[in-house]
Design an enzyme around this catalytic site. Structure first.
Site, PDB file in Angstrom:
ATOM      1  N   HIS A  50      69.714  70.402  84.076  1.00 41.13           N
ATOM      2  CA  HIS A  50      70.384  70.911  85.275  1.00 41.13           C
ATOM      3  C   HIS A  50      70.956  72.306  85.033  1.00 41.13           C
ATOM      4  CE1 HIS A  50      69.891  67.517  87.842  1.00 41.13           C
ATOM      5  NE2 HIS A  50      70.584  66.681  87.086  1.00 41.13           N
ATOM      6  N   HIS A  95      68.688  65.659  79.959  1.00 35.23           N
ATOM      7  CA  HIS A  95      68.576  65.713  81.418  1.00 35.23           C
ATOM      8  C   HIS A  95      69.688  66.583  81.998  1.00 35.23           C
ATOM      9  CE1 HIS A  95      67.930  64.112  85.543  1.00 35.23           C
ATOM     10  NE2 HIS A  95      69.250  64.214  85.619  1.00 35.23           N
ATOM     11  N   GLU A  96      70.911  66.394  81.525  1.00 33.07           N
ATOM     12  CA  GLU A  96      72.023  67.203  82.023  1.00 33.07           C
ATOM     13  C   GLU A  96      71.857  68.670  81.632  1.00 33.07           C
ATOM     14  OE1 GLU A  96      73.839  66.024  84.228  1.00 33.07           O
ATOM     15  OE2 GLU A  96      73.215  63.944  83.917  1.00 33.07           O
TER      16      GLU A  96
END
Length: 230
Positions: A106, A102-103
């Site tokens: 980004h 998920h990071e």
């Protein structure tokens, strides 16, 4: 008047969102803890997973570092670094892989100039200003019965609410990118991937709760301002 502002009946407007926020935070912690017990068969750690997503998108210049704490994971676009918490960095759990990807999602958003994240980045300065000063300015306007201060406080808090609104597609998209990377790369088997998805869905609810709290707080400010005019 200070007591009236903090303990008047309009608090009931915000109360459901506050309860939802508390539940969402407890839920994300319990969900992460639950799926932290499921280790992936390939032994891929959170740091490994983030690196794979970055490299697959040509982002070899993005660094990955460990940061202290529990679920303190984040991507810092200023330093171009993903910081993974102690519970994610070297953990091979399905939960850790999901959070790490998920990071990395980004970082991919910034690299691909994803429009909502550009908007969010652009309004961060006014959002910080608004989060610090909107309530004090509004409160002084309420005490002094001075409408320009009331309006200034509401406008500043509206910027905070708009930030929360823009955050939703940013977070949902990062999770979507994470799950797509997990499925296409074969890092996790279907059951492990499902566990990662559960963690990301639980995390997404905390952002929904933050937006709900912000919207209802804004409604409360409008209600108080309207009551002052009467």
């Amino acid at each position: 008047m200070f007591g009236l502002f903090y303990f008047d009946w309009t608090l009931l407007i915000v109360l459901p969102a506050l309860i939802f926020s508390i539940w969402a935070q407890m839920n994300v912690n319990s969900t992460f803890d639950k799926y932290s017990k499921i280790k992936n068969k390939r032994g891929i750690t959170g740091a490994d997973a983030a690196r794979r997503v970055l490299d697959a998108n040509g982002l070899r210049e993005v660094r990955i570092e460990r940061v202290r704490g529990h679920l303190t994971d984040h991507y810092d676009p200023r330093d171009n670094v993903i910081r993974l918490s102690d519970s994610v960095y070297d953990s091979s759990s399905a939960a850790a892989v999901g959070v790490a990807c998920h990071e990395a999602g980004h970082a991919v958003q910034y690299a691909k100039h994803y429009f909502p994240i550009k908007i969010r980045s652009a309004i961060i300065p006014i959002t910080k200003f608004g989060s610090m000063l909107s309530m004090p300015i509004f409160l002084f306007g309420l005490i002094l019965a001075f409408e320009p201060l009331l309006l200034a406080g509401i406008i500043l808090y509206s910027a905070v609410t708009f930030f929360q609104l823009v955050t939703l597609p940013v977070e949902f998209n990062a999770s979507s990118r994470a799950m797509e990377a997990i499925e296409h790369s074969g890092m996790l088997d279907p059951n492990e991937a499902s566990a990662s998805a559960q963690v990301l869905r639980a995390a997404a609810l905390t952002y929904v709760a933050a937006l709900a709290t912000s919207l209802l707080t804004l409604l409360r400010l409008l209600t108080l301002a309207n009551g002052r005019r009467r």
